[in-house]
Scaffold this motif. Sequence first.
Motif, short mmCIF file in Angstrom:
data_model
loop_
_atom_site.label_atom_id
_atom_site.label_comp_id
_atom_site.label_asym_id
_atom_site.label_seq_id
_atom_site.Cartn_x
_atom_site.Cartn_y
_atom_site.Cartn_z
N PHE A 287 0.81 -1.21 0.00
CA PHE A 287 0.00 0.00 0.00
C PHE A 287 0.85 1.27 0.00
CE2 PHE A 287 -3.15 -3.06 1.67
CZ PHE A 287 -4.16 -2.83 0.76
N GLY A 288 2.13 1.16 -0.32
CA GLY A 288 2.95 2.34 -0.53
C GLY A 288 3.36 3.08 0.72
N TYR A 289 3.55 2.35 1.82
CA TYR A 289 4.12 2.99 3.00
C TYR A 289 5.59 3.34 2.71
CZ TYR A 289 0.20 1.59 6.03
OH TYR A 289 -1.03 1.43 6.62
N ALA A 290 6.08 4.37 3.39
CA ALA A 290 7.48 4.77 3.20
C ALA A 290 8.21 4.66 4.53
CB ALA A 290 7.56 6.20 2.67
N TYR A 291 9.00 3.60 4.65
CA TYR A 291 9.90 3.43 5.79
C TYR A 291 9.16 3.54 7.12
CZ TYR A 291 12.84 4.34 1.83
OH TYR A 291 13.41 4.28 0.58
N ARG A 297 -1.27 8.05 -1.53
CA ARG A 297 -2.71 8.33 -1.54
C ARG A 297 -3.11 8.67 -2.98
NH1 ARG A 297 -5.92 12.45 2.57
NH2 ARG A 297 -8.02 12.07 1.77
N GLY A 298 -3.01 7.68 -3.85
CA GLY A 298 -3.31 7.88 -5.25
C GLY A 298 -4.76 7.55 -5.58
N MET A 299 -5.07 7.60 -6.85
CA MET A 299 -6.42 7.34 -7.31
C MET A 299 -6.77 5.86 -7.17
SD MET A 299 -8.08 8.38 -10.98
CE MET A 299 -7.08 7.28 -11.99
N LEU A 300 -5.82 4.97 -7.40
CA LEU A 300 -6.08 3.54 -7.44
C LEU A 300 -5.68 2.81 -6.17
CD1 LEU A 300 -4.86 2.79 -11.07
CD2 LEU A 300 -7.17 3.28 -10.28
N MET A 301 -4.68 3.32 -5.48
CA MET A 301 -4.18 2.62 -4.30
C MET A 301 -3.62 3.63 -3.30
SD MET A 301 -2.16 -0.73 -5.75
CE MET A 301 -1.76 -1.22 -4.06
N GLY A 302 -3.56 3.20 -2.03
CA GLY A 302 -2.93 4.01 -1.02
C GLY A 302 -3.56 3.85 0.34
N LYS A 303 -3.38 4.89 1.15
CA LYS A 303 -3.94 4.91 2.50
C LYS A 303 -4.67 6.22 2.70
CE LYS A 303 -2.88 4.44 7.42
NZ LYS A 303 -1.84 4.42 8.47
N CYS A 310 -7.28 -0.54 -2.40
CA CYS A 310 -6.79 -0.94 -3.71
C CYS A 310 -7.99 -1.13 -4.63
CB CYS A 310 -5.98 -2.23 -3.62
SG CYS A 310 -5.49 -2.91 -5.23
N TYR A 311 -7.98 -0.44 -5.79
CA TYR A 311 -9.08 -0.53 -6.74
C TYR A 311 -8.61 -1.04 -8.10
CZ TYR A 311 -11.38 2.26 -3.15
OH TYR A 311 -11.89 2.71 -1.95
N LEU A 312 -7.59 -1.85 -8.11
CA LEU A 312 -7.17 -2.53 -9.34
C LEU A 312 -8.06 -3.75 -9.55
CD1 LEU A 312 -3.28 -2.49 -8.91
CD2 LEU A 312 -4.65 -1.00 -10.38
N PRO A 313 -8.68 -3.91 -10.71
CA PRO A 313 -9.53 -5.09 -10.94
C PRO A 313 -8.72 -6.37 -11.01
CG PRO A 313 -9.35 -3.76 -12.93
CD PRO A 313 -8.69 -2.97 -11.85
N MET A 314 -9.28 -7.44 -10.44
CA MET A 314 -8.58 -8.72 -10.33
C MET A 314 -9.50 -9.85 -10.78
SD MET A 314 -6.96 -8.02 -6.55
CE MET A 314 -6.39 -6.36 -6.13
#
Length: 668
Positions: A287-291, A297-303, A310-314
């Motif tokens: 989820f893109g944590y940094a250290y 905090r993007g459009m498709l993924m983040g916190k 996460c909004y990537l289709p699977m």
Amino acid sequence: MNLIKSILFVFLFVFVSSSTPLIAQNTYRWTDELELLKRVDKLPEYRTNSLVEQFSSYDRTGGNDDGFAGTYSFLRKEGDKLVIAEMEGPGVINRIWTPTPTDNMLYFYFDGQKEPGLKIKFSDLFSGKVYPFLKPVCGNEIGGFYCYIPITYKKSCKIVFDGPKLEFIQIQYRNLPGKKVVTFDGDPSQQHKSLIEDVNKLWADITPEVSGFTTGQSANVSTVEQSFTLKPGEEIPFFKQNQPGRIVGFTIDAGSSFEGIYKDVLLSATWDNESVEAIYAPVADFFGYAYGKGAMRGMLMGKQGAANYCYLPMPYDKSASMKLIYKKRADIEQTPISVNVKVYYNNHPRNVKEEGKLYTLWHREKPELGEFFKFLDMKGKGHYVGTIHQAQGLRAGMTLFFEGDDSTYVDNKMRLHGTGSEDYYNGGWYAVLDRWDRGNSLPLHGCLDYSLPMGRTGAYRFFLSDKMSFEKEIYHAMEHGEVRNNFPVDYTSIAFFYADRPLQSKMEPTDELRKVYLPREHVYFPQMMQFTPGGGMQIINERGIRMITKHKGEVRVMLNDVPEGKYRVLLNYYEKPNGADFQVWQRQKRLSDWISSKGGNPENRDGLQEGDIVLPDLNDPKREVRKDRVCVGEIQLTEQTNSLTFHVRNNNGADQFELDLLILERID
């Protein structure tokens, strides 16, 4: 004969009538491309033989002159103008990036025409002032200017820059084989305006929800919600289906439990009982944590708040399962974690011929000097859609490891070569104020973190209309260092891609690999110091922090980012004829006696120490010495004592103390 003619007439009528819709369906407009910037549900779809390539200003000699001189920023000259790209169609330009826009004109010549079909100031591709190049699909942040408005062409496109010099540039395009492409004309029809408004609204939403992505094959979602307590050593499934379908998105809320230097909770997902997990990575990295801190905090993924999303289709063919795994450590005490999970899914099966399954590859490595760091190296058919990257230098100092270029080979040909690591993430100018100097999230790209004292940064980028297709194989990698991968690093990445076959292997996140690296030496550079003057002190921030006082004064420097602990304080400063006296304090605790920075005549070698460097002064090139790594004491650093104060006094008219670098060296 009349009967035969009648039959032929009917045949031709039926043929033409039935074929006309086929021709119409094959017509491809720039709005079809624009639609892709919001149709995330189409992300799994293959693009057969539609390959992404790029013109860029990278140094063809393998050096680091990727734009400063402008040597490689154009293909040829036509009169006093520069041809910067030339594509044979049908095709589309999906992305234009630069950190150095100008007000010079750009001319787009479509389909061999003698007059440009699009004329625009280079800077107005990103300013948001000219339709249809509006924000946030076009814009700038973190030092880079980017444009994702598609520019289609039926036969060809030539881009000409009306100026004597162009610096850094990347122009990303792809072919559209078999499509009847309508050339871009920027038509401001109401239908076009409505679509652009829809895309901009989605991109501008800083609180994305799954409802923004439930269209097409991602429509008609159901929700599974589960709350549980996860204990060290446990693994708990939270989603399981034994019929075809697709996951449209999911959220995991565990408060702040995924933060910290230990990344011991893993996310695991398996499609169709495959032997290797499609997702297998520390939750924090996924989820893109940094250290140790939430950062993306993007459009498709983040916190967002406490929830990771996460909004990537699977899509999957027969079954799907997801679970959390809490890896147990023997050397530290771990606490149970309260988790709430929501999974959004439907029963739309994967179209095997037209769609790939989502796979991710977690990779952490300290690559050997001279070797690339690989995001993905695999065979098969699919397309690459995202990178999350944490970049830790293993040598204290400036973050020169981020000079490395990205390099992408698809089906045995180099298709893209970048101009620097932050450029790949649509950024630019690290360690420059209000550029690549801190974490900042945008819809598809962003900087996760930037810290000179910790020698680290991080970034992410997702690919929608510009996703990178491959028919047989892909190699996608990043350099580390200015040239020939010459900077020691500790890199962690997650590659996101859709493919026609399962993973063959994975990297196991061991105890060591699940721990954030902590450097032992920390360097504070003048351009990024946070300081507060007092007592009438004048500050000039040029090559160093020049502190000027008529009598006495103080300057406090904050020691941000560095972990608590005991440190030795080392200074690089300048001795010169007008050098003042200085003391170093940690709040009310004095570390050093008065030290004179007066001197610096290189003709008198008395007093020079090993490592001292004789430098030209700004005014007198013969009278200056830089003192390196002078120890002024030891400190115990906490959140309440994370500062140093320099007391400066005038020494018989010598009124300046010039600090070059401040270095903290950890003491065990």
